[in-house]
Motif scaffolding. Structure first.
Motif, PDB file in Angstrom:
ATOM      1  N   ALA A 368       0.834  -1.203   0.000  1.00 30.40           N
ATOM      2  CA  ALA A 368       0.000   0.000   0.000  1.00 30.40           C
ATOM      3  C   ALA A 368       0.867   1.252   0.000  1.00 30.40           C
ATOM      4  CB  ALA A 368      -0.916  -0.006   1.221  1.00 30.40           C
ATOM      5  N   ASP A 369       1.955   1.228   0.735  1.00 30.37           N
ATOM      6  CA  ASP A 369       2.867   2.367   0.786  1.00 30.37           C
ATOM      7  C   ASP A 369       3.533   2.575  -0.573  1.00 30.37           C
ATOM      8  OD1 ASP A 369       4.511   4.422   1.599  1.00 30.37           O
ATOM      9  OD2 ASP A 369       5.432   3.331   3.259  1.00 30.37           O
ATOM     10  N   LEU A 370       4.014   1.502  -1.192  1.00 32.65           N
ATOM     11  CA  LEU A 370       4.634   1.603  -2.507  1.00 32.65           C
ATOM     12  C   LEU A 370       3.658   2.157  -3.544  1.00 32.65           C
ATOM     13  CD1 LEU A 370       6.464  -1.837  -2.438  1.00 32.65           C
ATOM     14  CD2 LEU A 370       7.627   0.380  -2.559  1.00 32.65           C
ATOM     15  N   ILE A 371       2.432   1.638  -3.524  1.00 30.57           N
ATOM     16  CA  ILE A 371       1.423   2.069  -4.483  1.00 30.57           C
ATOM     17  C   ILE A 371       1.049   3.533  -4.250  1.00 30.57           C
ATOM     18  CG2 ILE A 371      -1.022   1.782  -5.100  1.00 30.57           C
ATOM     19  CD1 ILE A 371      -0.557  -1.272  -4.780  1.00 30.57           C
ATOM     20  N   GLU A 372       0.887   3.919  -2.989  1.00 31.14           N
ATOM     21  CA  GLU A 372       0.514   5.305  -2.704  1.00 31.14           C
ATOM     22  C   GLU A 372       1.600   6.273  -3.157  1.00 31.14           C
ATOM     23  OE1 GLU A 372      -1.663   7.675   0.851  1.00 31.14           O
ATOM     24  OE2 GLU A 372       0.173   6.630   1.442  1.00 31.14           O
ATOM     25  N   ARG A 373       2.870   5.936  -2.918  1.00 29.47           N
ATOM     26  CA  ARG A 373       3.932   6.837  -3.338  1.00 29.47           C
ATOM     27  C   ARG A 373       3.982   6.955  -4.855  1.00 29.47           C
ATOM     28  NH1 ARG A 373       2.904   9.038   0.096  1.00 29.47           N
ATOM     29  NH2 ARG A 373       3.486  10.695  -1.302  1.00 29.47           N
ATOM     30  N   LEU A 374       3.783   5.864  -5.557  1.00 35.00           N
ATOM     31  CA  LEU A 374       3.734   5.950  -7.022  1.00 35.00           C
ATOM     32  C   LEU A 374       2.569   6.810  -7.476  1.00 35.00           C
ATOM     33  CD1 LEU A 374       4.648   2.344  -8.201  1.00 35.00           C
ATOM     34  CD2 LEU A 374       5.753   4.455  -8.963  1.00 35.00           C
TER      35      LEU A 374
END
Length: 451
Positions: A368-374
């Motif tokens: 979720a963190d990776l996706i949100e930053r992208l």
């Protein structure tokens, strides 16, 4: 080199909007009201919280709509529903260990302004009396300008609302007829003028591309008409045609829907006009004036994403009130009963109406963190995020393989552990984010086109 064939191919993929991860189709009844009770009770007292109140009523049905809403001309069902909301607020307050500190409140729908003005004042007063709504908290509401009354406009100002999102979609008369939403520029301008006179300075416009009979030229004309009203922000969404799940969408003539290339051209043209007018392109589909808090958050790496889209909301919890409302606590997501009757029955029996949810795993939180930053930054340092979560990047090997394939097609640039979406490929950021989605699989049919 730009691979235009690859761009076109990916644009037709059906992908989540990634306003949450995992996405709502993963929710199940295995996580429900008893879990919600425990999660609320375990909420640390110092947790800053956002509130979402869902008002599932409209006066008429817009055929493109993908929301949970009910059409009514009568006020009684809405009044009864507000009474239930008041009761739900009391129930949640009983389960938390201390009054919640609230920094963001959002009324969504449906059309929240179908509530009677006095009932809206009372509802906001109940929130303030029950929770600690901090001074300067953002209190936002979604509005249909066609049904906004002067009395409601005054009530919004008196209740302390700070931001209003107005549905525009398109000013093209042919398109409006096709989607059963006839709304003049004058009507919209009157709503904007009234809101500003009432002290509501934050004005957002919602636009949609990919609607039936819509053209690039008509999209540009709509944007130019909107610019004359000087909103602070724009949200620009692609129409999601899912008649299997939203039966009223069957009234839309599919032969008039723009194809993938046309949708891409419309989205690009809208973005070009807004950027030329001085708005900052925020993430995938939002635009804001340079001094706006949303634009500043993106510039400072503080931009977030939740069920309302891009936001400055960094609160540790989101509590949803109302039928179908979704919330997020540290342990996971929770959604209320969708059916109005079942929702009301639960609440009036003194029980929380949480019907389905999802318990997050450490791997979910990382992804979720990776996706949100992208989605927010159009870039992510995979190693840095993994280190922050104490998880080795080796667990992401399949995603990294897919990312290298996207790099070969010019959609992303890879520099060590840093992934950057190519400038021309911004519309495909959902495609890039999906490489980290461990659950996508066969559920793609549930989602809208990537562009």
């Amino acid at each position: 080199m730009i691979d235009y064939q690859a761009m076109a191919r990916y644009a037709d993929e059906r992908l989540p909007r990634y306003t949450s991860y995992p996405t709502a189709p993963l929710f199940s009844s295995a996580v429900a009201a008893p879990d919600y009770c425990h999660w609320l009770a375990a909420l640390p007292p110092a947790t800053e919280t956002s509130l979402y109140l869902h008002i599932p009523f409209c006066r008429s049905m817009c055929w493109y709509c993908g929301c949970h809403t009910t059409i009514t001309r009568r006020n009684e069902p809405i009044s009864n529903y507000v009474d239930v909301l008041q009761r739900e607020i009391e129930l949640v307050a009983r389960h938390v260990p201390a009054p919640l500190t609230v920094r963001h409140v959002h009324f969504g729908g449906g059309t929240p302004t179908t509530i009677e003005p006095e009932a809206l004042r009372a509802l906001v007063a109940r929130l303030r009396a029950t929770f600690h709504v901090v001074p300067g908290a953002e209190i936002a509401i979604e509005i249909d300008p066609r049904t906004l009354t002067p009395d409601m406009t005054v009530a919004l100002g008196e209740a302390g609302f700070t931001r209003a999102s107005l549905g525009v979609q398109s000013f093209d008369p042919r398109v409006q007829k096709e989607i059963n939403r006839v709304q003049s520029v004058d009507c919209t301008a009157a709503a904007v003028d009234g809101l500003r006179a009432a002290g509501i300075d934050g004005i957002n416009f919602d636009l949609i591309y990919g609607l039936p009979l819509q053209t690039t030229a008509s999209c540009v004309e709509t944007v130019e008409q909107c610019l004359a009203l000087q909103p602070d922000r724009f949200s620009v969404f692609g129409y999601a045609h899912v008649p299997k799940f939203k039966k009223h969408q069957r009234k839309i003539n599919e032969a008039g829907l723009p194809g993938g290339h046309a949708r891409h051209d419309q989205a690009t043209a809208i973005a070009d006009v807004l950027v030329a007018a001085g708005y900052v392109h925020v993430g995938l589909d939002h635009f804001a004036r340079p001094g706006d808090t949303l634009a500043r958050a993106q510039a400072e790496g503080r931009l977030r994403r939740n069920f309302q889209g891009y936001t400055t909301d960094a609160c540790g919890a989101l509590i949803g009130f109302g039928a179908s409302a979704i919330g997020r606590l540290p342990q996971g997501y929770m959604q209320n009963e969708v059916a109005l009757g079942r929702y009301a029955d639960c609440i009036m029996q003194g029980e929380l109406a949480a019907a389905r949810g999802y318990r997050l795993t450490p791997d979910d939180i990382l992804r979720a963190d990776l996706i949100e930053r992208l989605m927010c930054d159009l870039a992510v340092d995979v190693a840095e995020v993994c280190a922050r979560h104490g998880i080795t990047p080796v667990t992401l090997a399949p995603a990294l393989i897919r990312l290298r394939a996207l790099a070969n097609e010019g959609i992303v640039h890879i520099d060590g552990a840093r992934i950057v979406v190519a400038d021309h490929a911004r519309p495909l950021v959902r495609t890039v984010a999906s490489t980290f989605d461990a659950y996508l699989g066969d559920s793609q049919r549930l989602y809208s086109r990537a562009v």
